[in-house]
Design an enzyme around this catalytic site. Structure first.
Site, PDB file in Angstrom:
ATOM      1  N   GLY A  34       0.797  -1.224   0.000  1.00 39.92           N
ATOM      2  CA  GLY A  34       0.000   0.000   0.000  1.00 39.92           C
ATOM      3  C   GLY A  34       0.825   1.268   0.000  1.00 39.92           C
ATOM      4  N   SER A  62      -7.337  -8.120  -3.265  1.00 41.17           N
ATOM      5  CA  SER A  62      -7.677  -7.055  -2.313  1.00 41.17           C
ATOM      6  C   SER A  62      -6.628  -5.946  -2.288  1.00 41.17           C
ATOM      7  CB  SER A  62      -7.835  -7.631  -0.902  1.00 41.17           C
ATOM      8  OG  SER A  62      -6.602  -8.162  -0.433  1.00 41.17           O
ATOM      9  N   ASN A  63      -5.473  -6.166  -2.916  1.00 38.69           N
ATOM     10  CA  ASN A  63      -4.423  -5.141  -2.962  1.00 38.69           C
ATOM     11  C   ASN A  63      -4.740  -4.025  -3.951  1.00 38.69           C
ATOM     12  OD1 ASN A  63      -1.892  -7.740  -2.879  1.00 38.69           O
ATOM     13  ND2 ASN A  63      -2.908  -6.743  -1.165  1.00 38.69           N
ATOM     14  N   LEU A  64      -5.585  -4.315  -4.924  1.00 39.22           N
ATOM     15  CA  LEU A  64      -5.672  -3.467  -6.109  1.00 39.22           C
ATOM     16  C   LEU A  64      -6.361  -2.125  -5.889  1.00 39.22           C
ATOM     17  CD1 LEU A  64      -6.384  -6.182  -8.831  1.00 39.22           C
ATOM     18  CD2 LEU A  64      -4.205  -5.346  -7.952  1.00 39.22           C
ATOM     19  N   ARG A  66      -5.370   0.057  -3.933  1.00 39.20           N
ATOM     20  CA  ARG A  66      -4.364   1.050  -3.550  1.00 39.20           C
ATOM     21  C   ARG A  66      -2.967   0.765  -4.092  1.00 39.20           C
ATOM     22  NH1 ARG A  66      -5.414  -2.785  -0.202  1.00 39.20           N
ATOM     23  NH2 ARG A  66      -3.880  -3.744   1.181  1.00 39.20           N
ATOM     24  N   LYS A  79       4.988  -9.957  -6.046  1.00 37.06           N
ATOM     25  CA  LYS A  79       4.940  -8.501  -6.149  1.00 37.06           C
ATOM     26  C   LYS A  79       6.253  -7.921  -6.655  1.00 37.06           C
ATOM     27  CE  LYS A  79       1.464  -7.398  -2.630  1.00 37.06           C
ATOM     28  NZ  LYS A  79       1.203  -6.685  -1.357  1.00 37.06           N
ATOM     29  N   ASP A 123       3.840  -3.184   7.101  1.00 35.68           N
ATOM     30  CA  ASP A 123       2.482  -3.069   7.652  1.00 35.68           C
ATOM     31  C   ASP A 123       2.330  -3.770   9.001  1.00 35.68           C
ATOM     32  OD1 ASP A 123       2.680  -5.689   6.916  1.00 35.68           O
ATOM     33  OD2 ASP A 123       0.877  -5.733   5.667  1.00 35.68           O
ATOM     34  N   ASN A 124       3.450  -3.986   9.710  1.00 36.83           N
ATOM     35  CA  ASN A 124       3.333  -4.626  11.019  1.00 36.83           C
ATOM     36  C   ASN A 124       4.398  -4.079  11.967  1.00 36.83           C
ATOM     37  OD1 ASN A 124       5.716  -6.779  11.261  1.00 36.83           O
ATOM     38  ND2 ASN A 124       4.996  -6.759   9.146  1.00 36.83           N
ATOM     39  N   CYS A 181      -4.365  -3.247   7.846  1.00 33.53           N
ATOM     40  CA  CYS A 181      -5.321  -2.840   6.818  1.00 33.53           C
ATOM     41  C   CYS A 181      -6.344  -3.941   6.555  1.00 33.53           C
ATOM     42  CB  CYS A 181      -4.582  -2.498   5.527  1.00 33.53           C
ATOM     43  SG  CYS A 181      -3.532  -1.046   5.651  1.00 33.53           S
ATOM     44  N   CYS A 319     -13.574 -15.632  11.146  1.00 33.97           N
ATOM     45  CA  CYS A 319     -13.792 -14.420  10.339  1.00 33.97           C
ATOM     46  C   CYS A 319     -13.723 -14.829   8.871  1.00 33.97           C
ATOM     47  CB  CYS A 319     -12.749 -13.352  10.680  1.00 33.97           C
ATOM     48  SG  CYS A 319     -11.049 -13.865  10.344  1.00 33.97           S
TER      49      CYS A 319
END
Length: 350
Positions: A34, A62-64, A66, A79, A123-124, A181, A319
């Site tokens: 992101g 789900s990355n697309l 951003r 990636k 992201d962590n 995210c 979930c």
């Protein structure tokens, strides 16, 4: 000087000398997600001579929203491979270096000295603390960014011996206090804005111009359109780090003692007729698939029911993709270690 850089080189603060500094600079970007995706795009566009990329993940649909370096047809591909292909199309005159591995205590101290500036797009929290400590040891400035829903933060740590990440965030948060995210959501424009701020700090450091965000944390709230700057000071003990200390697993990373596969749900219910099943998904995620007799409690509402959970019956957390259940598992363990917790491995979409 290449004509593509004319518009920025005419800036008096940069000029041809500054553009030459950009050409000679070596910048390492941790993460091509992101934040990393727009960071890399701008660094390549402005002519940073050597761009290193640390990334080991693959592209997910789900990355697309951003991560504009990638396209839907490339879902499932690495990636780092696609990112470098795309950057070479954008600017083939630069040197791109792929580091397709997971950053850890064994490789980070060898990697960082190869670059002038480290840009954190991770992201962590475990990775952020590792990066910070490695920057202190290797004496590298760290341009840090973080995003959450409509909010973001930017700062420059360890700049010329200045304050570090630990000077403002001494200890990592617990799992429930540190949503990603994937669990909290993110607007793509938030990532783009924070990434742009990070790139500007890189340019200012290389060009030795402007006001560097050292000892200052810029906090942006795009929903309210508010900007706030928090001042913080160097704590000398945080500059005295000489070796890396791994972050314990109870912080930021979540492990469970027992997992249940999605195809075992019916069997689990038969074995535990008085057991509790907690659906941690948001309302919009429950449109396609619900489980009979499950108690619905979105992750952010978990603190409201923690005191009502039984200690004598197993509790199955689930979930959509397994991320929220991992977060809930760790948080509930910390709040009440008497709870008999289980989690649905991989979530319902597996």
């Amino acid at each position: 000087m290449h004509k593509r850089y004319q518009r920025q080189a005419i800036l008096p603060q940069l000029g041809k000398e500054g553009q030459e500094k950009l050409r000679k600079a070596k910048v390492l970007v941790v993460g091509a997600g992101g934040l990393g995706s727009p960071i890399l795009t701008y660094l390549a566009a402005m002519g940073i001579g050597t761009i290193g990329i640390v990334e080991f993940d693959t592209i997910d649909i789900s990355n697309l929203n951003r991560q504009f370096l990638y396209k839907e047809r490339e879902v499932g591909q690495p990636k780092i491979t696609i990112a470098i292909e795309r950057l070479k199309e954008q600017n083939p005159h630069l040197c791109y270096v792929a580091h397709s591995f997971y950053l850890n205590e064994e490789n980070i101290l060898e990697l960082f000295p190869q670059y002038d500036i480290i840009v954190d797009g991770s992201d962590n929290f475990k990775t952020r603390y590792l990066i910070n400590d490695a920057c202190v040891i290797t004496k590298r400035p760290l341009v840090s960014g973080a995003i959450y829903q409509f909010q973001g933060q930017v700062s420059v740590f360890n700049y010329k011996g200045g304050p570090t990440y630990r000077c403002i965030f001494p200890e990592p948060p617990s799992a429930l206090e540190a949503p990603t995210c994937a669990t909290a959501g993110i607007i793509g424009a938030t990532a783009g804005l924070i990434a742009s701020y990070q790139v500007m700090e890189v340019v200012k450091i290389i060009g030795e111009m402007g006001n560097i965000l050292s000892g200052k944390l810029l906090v942006v709230d795009l929903l309210q359109m508010e900007h706030q700057t928090i001042q913080f000071k160097l704590q000398p003990v945080n500059q005295a780090i000489e070796q890396l200390t791994p972050i314990p697993d109870e912080y930021c990373e979540i492990k469970s003692e027992e997992k249940v596969a999605v195809n075992q749900i019916d069997h689990w219910q038969d074995l535990h007729p008085k057991g509790v099943m907690i659906d941690l998904r948001e309302d919009y995620e429950r449109e396609e698939h619900t489980i009979k007799d499950a108690q619905w409690c979105p992750l952010h509402e978990l603190p409201e029911i923690v005191n009502t959970l039984p200690e004598d019956q197993p509790i199955l957390l689930f979930c959509q993709n397994g991320i929220k259940s991992k977060t809930a598992y760790q948080w509930l363990k910390e709040k009440n270690d008497k709870l008999i917790l289980r989690e649905l491995e991989g979530g319902l979409e597996q």
